[in-house]
Each structure stands twice: as structure tokens, then as C-alpha cells.
Design a protein around this motif. Sequence first.
Motif, PDB file in Angstrom:
ATOM      1  N   VAL A   1      24.365  11.356  30.938  1.00  0.00           N
ATOM      2  CA  VAL A   1      25.534  11.242  31.939  1.00  0.00           C
ATOM      3  C   VAL A   1      24.935  11.951  33.994  1.00  0.00           C
ATOM      4  CG1 VAL A   1      27.187  12.294  32.868  1.00  0.00           C
ATOM      5  CG2 VAL A   1      27.256  11.468  30.472  1.00  0.00           C
TER       6      VAL A   1
ATOM      7  N   LEU B   1      26.481  11.817  26.650  1.00  0.00           N
ATOM      8  CA  LEU B   1      28.038  10.644  26.364  1.00  0.00           C
ATOM      9  C   LEU B   1      27.372  10.225  24.326  1.00  0.00           C
ATOM     10  CD1 LEU B   1      30.675  10.057  25.505  1.00  0.00           C
ATOM     11  CD2 LEU B   1      30.388   8.274  27.820  1.00  0.00           C
TER      12      LEU B   1
ATOM     13  N   LEU C   1      32.019  14.566  33.588  1.00  0.00           N
ATOM     14  CA  LEU C   1      32.784  12.767  32.706  1.00  0.00           C
ATOM     15  C   LEU C   1      34.184  12.504  33.212  1.00  0.00           C
ATOM     16  CD1 LEU C   1      31.479  13.353  28.870  1.00  0.00           C
ATOM     17  CD2 LEU C   1      30.486  11.574  30.700  1.00  0.00           C
ATOM     18  N   TRP C   2      34.742  13.694  33.288  1.00  0.00           N
ATOM     19  CA  TRP C   2      36.077  13.294  33.936  1.00  0.00           C
ATOM     20  C   TRP C   2      36.461  12.449  35.894  1.00  0.00           C
ATOM     21  CZ3 TRP C   2      40.827  13.978  33.003  1.00  0.00           C
ATOM     22  CH2 TRP C   2      42.429  13.587  33.368  1.00  0.00           C
TER      23      TRP C   2
ATOM     24  N   LYS D   1      33.540  10.890  36.533  1.00  0.00           N
ATOM     25  CA  LYS D   1      32.682   9.238  36.138  1.00  0.00           C
ATOM     26  C   LYS D   1      33.838   8.647  35.476  1.00  0.00           C
ATOM     27  CE  LYS D   1      27.884  11.153  37.174  1.00  0.00           C
ATOM     28  NZ  LYS D   1      26.490  10.289  36.231  1.00  0.00           N
TER      29      LYS D   1
ATOM     30  N   VAL E   1      34.969   8.257  32.611  1.00  0.00           N
ATOM     31  CA  VAL E   1      34.783   8.549  31.428  1.00  0.00           C
ATOM     32  C   VAL E   1      35.874   9.117  30.367  1.00  0.00           C
ATOM     33  CG1 VAL E   1      33.914   9.187  29.702  1.00  0.00           C
ATOM     34  CG2 VAL E   1      32.184   8.159  31.452  1.00  0.00           C
TER      35      VAL E   1
END
Length: 162
Positions: free
Chosen positions: A89, A107, A156-157, A159, A161
Motif C-alpha cells: 500500500v 493489505l 487505506l482510507w 485509497k 479500501v
Amino acid sequence: MRVREDTIERQDGSPGIYGVVEKTDFAVIVPLDHGLIHLVEQYRYPVQGRYWELPQGSWEDAPGTDPLELARAELREETGLTAESMIHVGHLFECYGYSTQGYHIYLAQGLHLGEAQREPTEQDMVSRAFSVEEVLAMITEGVIKDATTVAALGMLWLKGVL
């Protein structure tokens, strides 16, 4: 780990000393499957408390280890999980104001549970899955205080995901 003090010259020409901690990069893994994130809780001696965080670790005796290999091993070691898919990531620095250490964020998906293979320093560790909503609430309520965990989940948020 190595700690050093460098004699430096600031932009205005004045002398100074800069303390630097040289430490091997580590991997942090976001095990996400069916809307659940697997966290680990352990006692952290420097802050004298137990805290939930994402699985993470380094091999200080093998600094050239491939980050993906490290991530897969740390996931299995701390949680017993193996992943069908490990997606890189990003890479962030832990605290570049005084340390060279960075970390690779992975991830992990398509999870399969096995038996954890913890090191002696991790014998008090527990692992548990939480819903994404629970983890986000744990962050906002101050239950999760690990900056690496917060940053990895934030990545991640951002991006899309989480």
C-alpha cells in the motif's frame, strides 16, 4: 539499533548537534477480510501499557529482508494468519525527525487461520478480529494509540479500501 550524535552546521552557519536513531525498516500488515480487521494486543514496556495495534515487526538481525517476506512472516507469527493476497500500500517513515526507520504497509486479504508462532517477547500477545467500524471507533476514542496503525489505516482510507 544504533544511536549517534552528528555535529552539524545550520543554515545560518551556527553549529549544532543532531541525535539520530538508525533502525531497520519494518512491515505493518492490515489483515482485512469480510469487513473485519485483525489486531493484536500486547504490553508495550516504554509506555507501561497494553494496546491494540496492527501486526507489525522487523528482523533487526536481517536488515536486507524483502519487505513482502517480512510482512508474510510477521502476520503468521503474530496472528497465525496466512494471506492469499498481500498488496503493498505504501511506505512511510516512523519519525523522521530523529530516526531513519520507515515501514512498508501491506493489505492482507483471503485470510486463513493457523497457529501463531510468537517469539518469547510476544508471549503475552493476543489477537482478535474487529469490524472496521469498531477499529475506527477505537482510534477516535483513544483505545488505539499506535501511530503506525492509525497511519496505515488512514492510508487505506485515503485509497478507498476502507
